[in-house]
Design an enzyme around this catalytic site. Structure first.
Site, PDB file in Angstrom:
ATOM      1  N   LYS A  57       0.845  -1.191   0.000  1.00  0.00           N
ATOM      2  CA  LYS A  57       0.000   0.000   0.000  1.00  0.00           C
ATOM      3  C   LYS A  57       0.886   1.250   0.000  1.00  0.00           C
ATOM      4  O   LYS A  57       2.095   1.172   0.220  1.00  0.00           O
ATOM      5  CB  LYS A  57      -0.918   0.001   1.227  1.00  0.00           C
ATOM      6  CG  LYS A  57      -0.202   0.027   2.568  1.00  0.00           C
ATOM      7  CD  LYS A  57      -1.192  -0.027   3.711  1.00  0.00           C
ATOM      8  CE  LYS A  57      -0.459  -0.010   5.063  1.00  0.00           C
ATOM      9  NZ  LYS A  57      -1.409   0.015   6.195  1.00  0.00           N
ATOM     10  N   TYR A 287      16.404  31.056   4.421  1.00  0.00           N
ATOM     11  CA  TYR A 287      15.317  31.854   4.989  1.00  0.00           C
ATOM     12  C   TYR A 287      15.482  32.034   6.490  1.00  0.00           C
ATOM     13  O   TYR A 287      15.780  31.087   7.215  1.00  0.00           O
ATOM     14  CB  TYR A 287      13.969  31.187   4.706  1.00  0.00           C
ATOM     15  CG  TYR A 287      13.576  31.165   3.251  1.00  0.00           C
ATOM     16  CD1 TYR A 287      13.395  32.346   2.540  1.00  0.00           C
ATOM     17  CD2 TYR A 287      13.380  29.964   2.586  1.00  0.00           C
ATOM     18  CE1 TYR A 287      13.029  32.321   1.199  1.00  0.00           C
ATOM     19  CE2 TYR A 287      13.017  29.930   1.248  1.00  0.00           C
ATOM     20  CZ  TYR A 287      12.843  31.121   0.552  1.00  0.00           C
ATOM     21  OH  TYR A 287      12.482  31.099  -0.760  1.00  0.00           O
TER      22      TYR A 287
END
Length: 395
Positions: A57, A287
């Site tokens: 999955k 940043y």
């Protein structure tokens, strides 16, 4: 380490003609030899009458579902487990013919019709769902019964009918047209815990539920309970099949299980240096300028970031491997790029390969390392790599 054929191929969702491996800024490398090795180790660990379901999955935990499915089936897995109907359809469209169990709950008529059409096998969690299945198949005049798997809740408190009501539920499903019981199973909540108290309680409840079902003269074709952790922890939990997810990808569900079986990590995360520059003492990086250079530094920019699945919360905490050495990531991780302090390797060039997860030389960084730093689990790390990263299969 297994020998590798250094001719990569693209896995599943990537366009082979559009992208070339050697031009990628970043990619996920999938070692199919290690994947096959892990499956063979698990099969060897089980008794001859116990089958292995490989859980694929979430795009095989980020490894590429179709490619992984083909490899694990060739290596000895008998079943595949997915979470949703579209995941099952993807495997069928990829040419997979093995039995596929859908582990999630299904309730809509459209999904039921798709299950019948694509020959998938659903999980039934309660009487209402069973009736919807039977009525839908009746309405579309579906002639053959579909195999269904009864899930019992023995303590996970998620999907499944209460274990104390198991016999009534199984008897109901047995009487409904168009449904054929293929197995009865449950899921363990604490199998990765060294304290087996809760796991043993769930095991006991499962045994009691099965006894109640058998007391009514109902024959049960197959039983399964164990996930990867339980498979490694206790052979009594193996029954007719085990459902292995994390272990097939070469990671251990818990540290105390590492001595039970030898596994090899399948996934490596790699990227290329895209730019190199010198910065002066006192220069802010990225940043927020959360990092200020305390000396003149050599800085390398690498083409991978949080949009690719590198957690931003690792900013300033992570190391990567370059030329077999550990180097420090500095500043905030940005959407598409990270910065490294490569002052210890002054001749670094654009285009060099950086390993974020995996091995270089004698050094190794694993998904468990990231998970420990982030106070999460390795499952989340593996499933977090985005699809703009090509999955490159290495034999």
């Amino acid at each position: 380490m297994l020998s590798r054929k250094q001719t990569p191929s693209f896995a599943d969702h990537q366009e082979r003609d559009t992208y070339a491996w050697f031009s990628q800024r970043a990619w996920v490398e999938i070692d199919l030899g290690a994947l096959s090795y892990n499956v063979k180790q698990l099969v060897k660990f089980l008794s001859p009458c116990t089958q292995l379901m490989a859980v694929v999955k979430a795009d095989a935990y980020g490894h590429g579902a179709v490619t992984v499915a083909k490899t694990v089936l060739e290596a000895g897995a008998s079943w595949l487990g997915v979470a949703t109907v579209p995941e099952g359809i993807q495997l069928r469209e990829g040419g997979i013919k093995a039995p596929i169990l859908i582990l999630g709950a299904i309730n809509t008529k459209e999904q039921i019709q798709a299950i019948a059409h694509w020959q998938l096998q659903p999980t039934l969690c309660g009487p209402k769902q069973a009736l919807i299945f039977s009525n839908t198949l009746e309405a579309i005049n579906y002639n053959s019964p579909i195999p269904v798997h009864i899930k019992l809740d023995t303590g996970m408190s998620r999907l499944g009918t209460n274990w104390q009501e198991a016999a009534d539920f199984v008897q109901l499903v047995q009487r409904l047209p168009h449904l054929d019981i293929a197995s009865i199973y449950s899921h363990l909540a604490t199998a990765d815990n060294p304290d087996a108290t809760v796991m043993e309680k769930q095991h006991q409840r499962f045994e009691e539920a099965i006894a109640q079902i058998k007391s009514r003269g109902i024959k049960i074709p197959s039983l399964h309970l164990a996930n990867s952790a339980a498979t490694l922890a206790d052979p009594r939990l193996h029954y007719d099949m085990v459902r292995a997810g994390l272990a097939i990808y070469g990671l251990y569900p818990a540290p105390h299980l590492q001595n039970e079986i030898k596994l090899q990590p399948v996934l490596q995360l790699k990227a290329r240096v895209t730019y190199v520059k010198n910065i002066a003492e006192g220069t802010g990086v990225s940043y927020g300028h959360h990092f200020i250079a305390n000396r003149e530094m050599r800085l390398a920019v690498v083409g991978i970031g949080y949009a690719d699945g590198v957690p931003r919360s690792l900013s300033g905490q992570m190391q990567v491997l370059l030329r077999g050495q550990r180097v420090q990531q500095i500043g905030a991780i940005t959407m598409d790029q990270i910065m490294l302090d490569v002052s210890s390797i002054p001749d670094v060039q654009e285009g060099e390969i950086v390993t974020l997860l995996g091995e270089q030389g004698k050094e190794k960084i694993t998904a468990d390392d990231w998970a420990d730093q982030l106070n999460t689990i390795s499952w989340e790390i593996l499933c977090g790599f985005k699809h703009r990263l090509p999955r490159v299969a290495i034999m």
